[in-house]
Design a protein around this motif. Structure first.
Motif, PDB file in Angstrom:
ATOM      1  N   VAL A 145       2.627  -5.005  -5.876  1.00 20.63           N
ATOM      2  CA  VAL A 145       1.365  -5.065  -5.553  1.00 20.63           C
ATOM      3  C   VAL A 145       0.332  -5.129  -6.522  1.00 20.63           C
ATOM      4  CG1 VAL A 145      -0.274  -3.980  -3.817  1.00 20.63           C
ATOM      5  CG2 VAL A 145       2.127  -3.440  -3.326  1.00 20.63           C
TER       6      VAL A 145
ATOM      7  N   ALA B 212      -4.682  -2.156  -0.707  1.00 23.41           N
ATOM      8  CA  ALA B 212      -3.676  -2.154  -1.739  1.00 23.41           C
ATOM      9  C   ALA B 212      -2.937  -0.852  -1.522  1.00 23.41           C
ATOM     10  CB  ALA B 212      -4.229  -2.206  -3.187  1.00 23.41           C
ATOM     11  N   LEU B 213      -3.453   0.292  -1.269  1.00 28.15           N
ATOM     12  CA  LEU B 213      -2.883   1.512  -0.997  1.00 28.15           C
ATOM     13  C   LEU B 213      -2.061   1.616   0.234  1.00 28.15           C
ATOM     14  CD1 LEU B 213      -5.474   4.307  -1.901  1.00 28.15           C
ATOM     15  CD2 LEU B 213      -3.192   4.016  -2.742  1.00 28.15           C
TER      16      LEU B 213
ATOM     17  N   THR C  63       1.152  -0.566  -0.386  1.00 25.78           N
ATOM     18  CA  THR C  63       2.086   0.193  -1.220  1.00 25.78           C
ATOM     19  C   THR C  63       2.761   1.261  -0.326  1.00 25.78           C
ATOM     20  OG1 THR C  63       0.571  -0.084  -3.081  1.00 25.78           O
ATOM     21  CG2 THR C  63       2.338   1.639  -3.159  1.00 25.78           C
ATOM     22  N   GLU C  64       2.040   1.990   0.326  1.00 27.55           N
ATOM     23  CA  GLU C  64       2.932   3.041   1.099  1.00 27.55           C
ATOM     24  C   GLU C  64       3.619   2.465   2.254  1.00 27.55           C
ATOM     25  OE1 GLU C  64       0.187   5.971   2.869  1.00 27.55           O
ATOM     26  OE2 GLU C  64       1.725   6.609   4.281  1.00 27.55           O
TER      27      GLU C  64
ATOM     28  N   VAL D 110       6.671   1.087   0.534  1.00 30.74           N
ATOM     29  CA  VAL D 110       7.681   2.180   0.315  1.00 30.74           C
ATOM     30  C   VAL D 110       8.376   2.592   1.580  1.00 30.74           C
ATOM     31  CG1 VAL D 110       7.842   4.610  -0.840  1.00 30.74           C
ATOM     32  CG2 VAL D 110       6.311   2.703  -1.767  1.00 30.74           C
TER      33      VAL D 110
ATOM     34  N   VAL E 245       9.283  -0.252  -5.709  1.00 26.32           N
ATOM     35  CA  VAL E 245       7.675  -0.601  -5.546  1.00 26.32           C
ATOM     36  C   VAL E 245       7.119  -0.498  -6.753  1.00 26.32           C
ATOM     37  CG1 VAL E 245       5.877  -0.456  -4.083  1.00 26.32           C
ATOM     38  CG2 VAL E 245       8.049  -0.433  -3.081  1.00 26.32           C
TER      39      VAL E 245
ATOM     40  N   ALA F 110       3.022  -0.937  -8.136  1.00 21.20           N
ATOM     41  CA  ALA F 110       1.615  -1.355  -7.994  1.00 21.20           C
ATOM     42  C   ALA F 110       0.678  -1.108  -8.987  1.00 21.20           C
ATOM     43  CB  ALA F 110       1.166  -0.460  -6.664  1.00 21.20           C
TER      44      ALA F 110
ATOM     45  N   LEU G 246      -3.076  -0.504  -9.618  1.00 19.69           N
ATOM     46  CA  LEU G 246      -4.096   0.041  -8.395  1.00 19.69           C
ATOM     47  C   LEU G 246      -5.168   0.186  -9.669  1.00 19.69           C
ATOM     48  CD1 LEU G 246      -2.063   2.490  -6.298  1.00 19.69           C
ATOM     49  CD2 LEU G 246      -2.812   0.079  -5.860  1.00 19.69           C
TER      50      LEU G 246
ATOM     51  N   LEU H  66       1.490   8.844  -1.245  1.00 22.48           N
ATOM     52  CA  LEU H  66       2.336   8.104  -1.972  1.00 22.48           C
ATOM     53  C   LEU H  66       3.698   8.909  -2.396  1.00 22.48           C
ATOM     54  CD1 LEU H  66       0.067   5.722  -3.988  1.00 22.48           C
ATOM     55  CD2 LEU H  66       1.066   5.196  -1.927  1.00 22.48           C
TER      56      LEU H  66
ATOM     57  N   LEU I 243       8.599   4.810  -7.262  1.00 18.81           N
ATOM     58  CA  LEU I 243       7.176   4.289  -7.040  1.00 18.81           C
ATOM     59  C   LEU I 243       6.535   4.313  -8.484  1.00 18.81           C
ATOM     60  CD1 LEU I 243       4.841   2.808  -5.598  1.00 18.81           C
ATOM     61  CD2 LEU I 243       4.324   5.131  -4.629  1.00 18.81           C
TER      62      LEU I 243
ATOM     63  N   LEU J 176       3.347   3.034 -10.659  1.00 16.72           N
ATOM     64  CA  LEU J 176       1.991   2.786 -10.467  1.00 16.72           C
ATOM     65  C   LEU J 176       1.339   2.399 -12.128  1.00 16.72           C
ATOM     66  CD1 LEU J 176       0.623   5.335  -8.202  1.00 16.72           C
ATOM     67  CD2 LEU J 176       1.711   3.327  -7.663  1.00 16.72           C
TER      68      LEU J 176
END
Lengths: 258, 504
Positions: A90, A128-129, A132-133, A136, A144, A146, A148, A160, A171, A173
């Motif tokens: 993302v 975006a949040l 992302t969620e 996942v 995943v 992202a 952010l 998240l 995940l 980030l």
């Protein structure tokens, strides 16, 4: 009483407490999979022998100009995900967009097959949040990642984390601004470093100065990481750069752990 | 000279028009002519085409407004969209028909309203409720229906096979001919359509444009009449009219799910799945709202469709106005594709296939909420030119990526447009020593290259000069992809430098 007797029991107690703490904090339990670096020096520091599945891992550049390096580190990590499963990325950060758009041939150069990658670009941080969620929770992609840009408050980051834990996938980030994620299990800070050369004086691999600033149930540290172009594997820089850094990292780690 | 316009401005144009007094619409020319008038104006002897000055001279008080053909067309299109609640095949009147109405192809749709007469009655009642006087006719051919609605009685149903008989009594204007043709026919004493039916064709063909016989044949059903439909009729469509109007999101989704369930048996029978759907929401006041939902892979699942519609509604929440509620919903499959029969046994479903299935569902969901352009895959293109070496695709592609070469490195981040940089080099065709980019000075510690990339031979060197690419590492270890445009001394006198990408 022999002086050695209490220390094993104390170690046992500590180990026992650690296990309890793990359960109380809802952290991934032992035996759960981890995304290994393929480097014993790093993997030994991490509780799951790598970046734990079902957890949030934060990657930030040491400096804004190091963002491409942090992005490369992220892609190199994603490339280590097993099988040919799809991976989702993302992108919403304006800061990252300033450095360009993902380029398939370059991504292939980091050992990641671009065909595995699904790119999701959103207009704003809220979307975006959400994306992302959603990604996942869908449990479709194997991992995943992202980028952010916006502020991530405790509630959003907890969502998240819960999503990642339920889906049992990692995940990652990327935080281009360097703001931290409260619920991150590990926090990496990446800075560019002069690359390695082969005997003809050509660049044969990237080098990143990777700092593990925070690691639950593990020990923070600092390494000079190498990424080989040909084998697409992580390595540690030779003793030339390593001696002082490794030593400094170890003491720093102890200081923080204490 | 714009006196009447000035008078118009003195009087606020928002003043309501009295429908009982004479009222005309005029075009916006210097000598305005009447383009439309109401019954009162017609009764006082005015006609379309007369100049406004003459009309004013004849009747003192005349209500005048400027005609707005564009707004009229828009309003008519809106009304026609509303009419798709009766049948998906709706075509606006074109130039020759007067651009003031539309055709409904009610074939196979009349039973839904309980018969042809019920359909006409329902249509008339609703149009009347909108405050629109209308003349309706139902016939086997569009031409006959038009002639009957304009020159015979209102709300007429012409039984199949009696077109010629019905048309016989009607004036020749009913054939939608050019005014000159009508005038000539009248001068020749051919006033009724009956005067033309059954006559030898050769003299008519010789003396008139092909238009005359073509229109006659079309009205009689001898020649087909193509209609320009508003939207192509979908293969699969399900419609539900509700007793009570609904306005909540949950209710809309519940009805949409049921509509999809109605469609599933027909889709299954054809072995097809939907790739694209259109949900039409007909508001009580006649407005129509449409949602388009797309899927990556053909699907038959009502749950999946319901979820996509929910995401779409969430995204459109601001634009969707329920007003007094929606009374009719219709779900149309706009794109259907053959679907492989599903495996119903658990034993054969592999983990990987399940994962791929979940991925597809996820991508559909993301697309509905974020827009179709926001989710994509990268696909290689056979070109060495960096900007053209890859493309974005909606579906995962089959082509494999060429293996990465360490001799010609490519950056994982490529700037959409190469940015100029100031570069110092020892020689015009030598590697860079120092560069200034985005206001920052970088001392080059290591430069690797050049890798010469020329555009394809069919592009000229002037449009796309040859590039010499360098991988440059500065003292902090940051790595840039840099190129010099044009070969110094051959293609260009003073080469320019650009930054094109970032290495990890």
């Amino acid at each position: 009483m022999p002086p050695a007797a209490p220390s094993p029991s104390r170690a046992e107690i500590v180990a026992d407490l650690r296990r309890h703490l793990v359960r109380m904090e809802g952290m991934p339990a032992d035996g759960e999979d981890g995304l290994s670096f393929g480097l014993s020096a790093l993997d030994a520091r991490l509780p799951q022998g790598g970046l734990a599945f079902g957890a949030v891992h934060e990657i930030a550049p040491a400096n804004e100009a190091d963002l491409p390096s942090a992005f490369g580190f992220l892609l190199a990590l994603l490339a280590r995900m097993p099988e040919r499963s799809p991976l989702l990325l993302v992108l919403s950060s304006k800061k990252l967009a300033r450095f360009g758009r993902p380029h398939g041939h370059g991504i292939a150069g980091l050992g990641l097959d671009p065909a595995r990658l699904i790119l999701v670009e959103t207009a704003d941080e809220t979307e975006a949040l959400w994306a992302t969620e959603e990604a996942v929770r869908a449990r479709g992609p194997a991992a995943v990642a992202a980028a952010l840009g916006g502020r991530l408050d405790l509630k959003a980051s907890q969502r998240l984390l819960h999503a990642a834990r339920d889906a049992r996938l990692p995940l990652l980030l990327l935080r281009p601004g360097g703001e931290s994620v409260p619920t991150a299990t590990t926090r990496w800070r990446i800075a560019a470093a002069p690359g390695t050369r082969d005997r003809f004086g050509m660049l044969s691999g990237w080098r990143w100065q990777a700092t593990l600033q925070r690691c639950r149930n593990g020990r923070p540290g600092e390494w000079m990481l190498e990424f080989d172009h040909a084998t697409h594997r992580f390595g540690l820089a030779a003793a030339v750069a390593g001696a002082s850094l490794a030593g400094g990292g170890a003491t720093q780690a102890l200081g923080r752990a204490g | 000279m714009h006196r009447w316009l000035a008078a118009e401005q003195r009087k606020p144009s928002g003043a309501p028009v009295d429908p009982r007094a004479p009222f005309v619409l005029t075009d916006g020319s210097d000598a305005p002519r009447i383009t439309a008038l109401n019954p009162a104006a017609q009764a006082s002897g005015l006609a379309v085409g007369e100049t406004l000055a003459d009309a004013r001279a004849r009747i003192g008080a005349l209500q005048v407004r400027l005609a707005e053909p564009a707004a009229d067309t828009k309003a008519l299109t809106r009304l026609a969209q509303w009419a798709t609640r009766y049948t998906p095949s709706v075509a606006l009147f074109r130039e020759e028909s007067g651009t003031d109405g539309f055709f409904l192809d009610a074939t196979g749709a009349t039973h839904l309203q309980g018969g042809e007469d019920k359909l006409l009655a329902n249509l008339a009642r609703r149009l009347h409720a909108f405050g629109l006087p209308a003349r309706l006719a139902l016939a086997e051919t569009a031409g006959t229906a038009w002639a009957v609605s304009h020159f015979a009685r209102d709300r007429a149903i012409v039984p199949a096979g009696t077109e010629a008989e019905t048309l016989t009594r009607l004036p020749v204007e009913g054939l939608r001919l050019l005014p000159e043709t009508t005038l000539t026919l009248r001068r020749l004493g051919l006033k009724r359509i009956g005067d033309l039916i059954g006559k030898p064709r050769a003299p008519f063909a010789a003396r008139f444009e092909t238009e005359l016989l073509l229109r006659l044949d079309r009205a009689l059903g001898i020649a087909p009449e193509p209609l320009a439909l508003l939207t192509p009729p979908p293969v699969y469509i399900a419609t539900r009219s509700l007793l009570e109007p609904i306005d909540s999101e949950d209710a809309i989704i519940a009805v949409a799910t049921r509509l999809m369930q109605d469609l599933v048996p027909r889709l299954e029978a054809d072995g097809a799945g939907t790739r694209s759907l259109r949900l039409s929401l007909y508001r009580v006041d006649g407005a129509v709202q449409r949602l388009n939902v797309g899927c990556t892979l053909p699907t038959q699942s009502p749950d999946h469709v319901a979820r996509l519609i929910r995401l779409k509604l969430e995204r459109l929440a601001r634009h969707l106005e329920a007003g007094f509620g929606f009374e009719t919903l219709s779900l149309a499959v706009t794109v259907a594709e053959p679907m492989k029969p599903r495996q119903h046994t658990l034993a054969t479903a592999s983990e990987e296939a399940e994962r791929a299935q979940r991925c597809t569902v996820l991508l559909d969901a993301l697309r509905q909420r974020l827009g179709p352009q926001s989710v994509h895959h990268l696909a290689p293109v056979a070109s060495h030119w960096p900007e053209r070496s890859e493309t974005l695709t909606v579906t995962p592609h089959e082509a494999t990526w060429p293996p990465a070469h360490s001799a010609c490195p490519r950056p994982p981040l490529l700037l959409p447009r190469a940015e100029p940089a100031e570069v110092m080099a020892l020689m015009p065709d030598g590697p860079p020593l120092r560069l200034r980019w985005r206001g920052r000075l970088h001392a080059v510690r290591h430069a690797q290259g050049p890798e010469r990339i020329a555009a394809e031979w069919w592009r000229t060197a002037r449009d796309a000069p040859t590039r010499d690419y360098y991988l440059v590492e500065d003292e902090a270890g940051r790595r840039l992809w840099l190129y010099r445009e044009g070969i110094p001394g051959r293609e260009t006198a003073a080469a320019r430098w650009f930054v094109h990408g970032m290495f990890a």
